[in-house]
Design an enzyme around this catalytic site. Structure first.
Site, PDB file in Angstrom:
ATOM      1  N   GLU A  43      -3.369  -9.553   4.206  1.00 19.43           N
ATOM      2  CA  GLU A  43      -3.958  -8.236   4.233  1.00 19.43           C
ATOM      3  C   GLU A  43      -5.301  -8.571   3.528  1.00 19.43           C
ATOM      4  O   GLU A  43      -5.448  -8.785   2.444  1.00 19.43           O
ATOM      5  CB  GLU A  43      -2.958  -7.315   3.464  1.00 19.43           C
ATOM      6  CG  GLU A  43      -3.964  -5.642   3.116  1.00 19.43           C
ATOM      7  CD  GLU A  43      -3.288  -5.192   2.142  1.00 19.43           C
ATOM      8  OE1 GLU A  43      -4.008  -4.403   1.333  1.00 19.43           O
ATOM      9  OE2 GLU A  43      -2.206  -5.206   1.838  1.00 19.43           O
ATOM     10  N   THR A  74      -7.206  -1.798   1.577  1.00 24.34           N
ATOM     11  CA  THR A  74      -8.433  -0.863   1.088  1.00 24.34           C
ATOM     12  C   THR A  74      -9.369  -0.460   1.978  1.00 24.34           C
ATOM     13  O   THR A  74     -10.593  -0.014   1.930  1.00 24.34           O
ATOM     14  CB  THR A  74      -9.157  -1.808   0.195  1.00 24.34           C
ATOM     15  OG1 THR A  74      -8.584  -2.635  -0.546  1.00 24.34           O
ATOM     16  CG2 THR A  74      -9.913  -0.816  -1.054  1.00 24.34           C
ATOM     17  N   LYS A 134       3.320   2.394   1.529  1.00 19.62           N
ATOM     18  CA  LYS A 134       3.013   1.618   0.519  1.00 19.62           C
ATOM     19  C   LYS A 134       3.088   2.386  -0.953  1.00 19.62           C
ATOM     20  O   LYS A 134       2.423   3.218  -1.179  1.00 19.62           O
ATOM     21  CB  LYS A 134       1.627   0.975   0.550  1.00 19.62           C
ATOM     22  CG  LYS A 134       0.884   0.454  -0.591  1.00 19.62           C
ATOM     23  CD  LYS A 134      -0.581   0.124  -0.237  1.00 19.62           C
ATOM     24  CE  LYS A 134      -1.069  -0.575  -1.475  1.00 19.62           C
ATOM     25  NZ  LYS A 134      -2.806  -0.855  -1.304  1.00 19.62           N
TER      26      LYS A 134
END
Length: 216
Positions: A43, A74, A134
């Site tokens: 990621e 993000t 998440k």
């Protein structure tokens, strides 16, 4: 079908490396070190300068390695998600849930993993098609919280990020997490240029996840 394949790969490995770095070059080196250690979910966060170019470079570099999955982290809005997908990102991770990002990812059949803290947030994200939730920040809750969530939401696929370490990663898995996201505890050696240490940490994380699953 590709969406399910990506989710399966991330689940099979059980560890997603959250790559934050001071430069694009450092981000690539961290990613390579993680893959070398067996972490196949990468990621690349959009706090990295030129994150889309890093994603593009890694996607091209590993296009012949069917196990490696490159994603973006993000991601705060649909515009950034679109940029990441065009660069080759195969999954999108956010620190929070965003409806427009969820719809965009659904349109292009790219897994969307939003950060959630409450049952309400998780339910809302799942209604918009989020396959992995998440749990963020994980250190605000701890592994025991997952069992509480799984009681009313047994169908939730939870991936904690923040607060996951070599000391507690087995507890996260044993309590029902489908995978874990690991950032600072994994990539910190990059600050001193010790990428071999990152590879060693990566091996340990993957091993501990697999061992915890065998116990379960």
């Amino acid at each position: 079908m590709k969406k399910l394949t990506v989710l399966s790969k991330l689940s099979d490995c059980g560890v997603v490396a959250v790559v934050r770095a001071d430069s694009p070059e450092e981000a690539v080196r961290i990613s390579d070190a993680c893959v070398k250690g067996g972490i196949t979910g990468i990621e690349v966060t959009f706090t990295v300068a030129g994150a889309d170019q890093v994603i593009k470079e890694l996607s091209e570099q590993y296009q012949n390695n069917p196990e490696v999955v490159i994603g973006a982290g993000t991601v705060l809005d649909a515009v950034t998600a679109r940029i990441a997908i065009l660069a080759g990102a195969e999954f999108i991770v956010s620190p929070c849930f965003d409806q427009e990002t969820a719809k965009l990812c659904n349109l292009y059949q790219v897994p969307y993993m939003p950060g959630c803290m409450t049952i309400t947030e998780m339910k809302n994200a799942m209604e918009y098609g989020s396959d992995f939730i998440k749990l963020f920040p994980g250190n605000a809750f701890g592994p025991e919280f997952v069992k509480s969530v799984k009681a009313p939401l047994p169908q939730a696929n939870i991936m904690p990020t923040g607060g996951v370490s070599l000391e507690n990663v087995d507890q996260w898995i044993k309590n029902g997490c489908v995978a874990v996201g690991v950032g600072g505890n994994l990539v910190a050696p990059a600050k001193t240029g010790d990428y071999g240490k990152i590879t060693e940490y990566a091996r340990q994380y993957v091993q501990k996840v697999q061992e915890a699953r065998e116990v379960v």
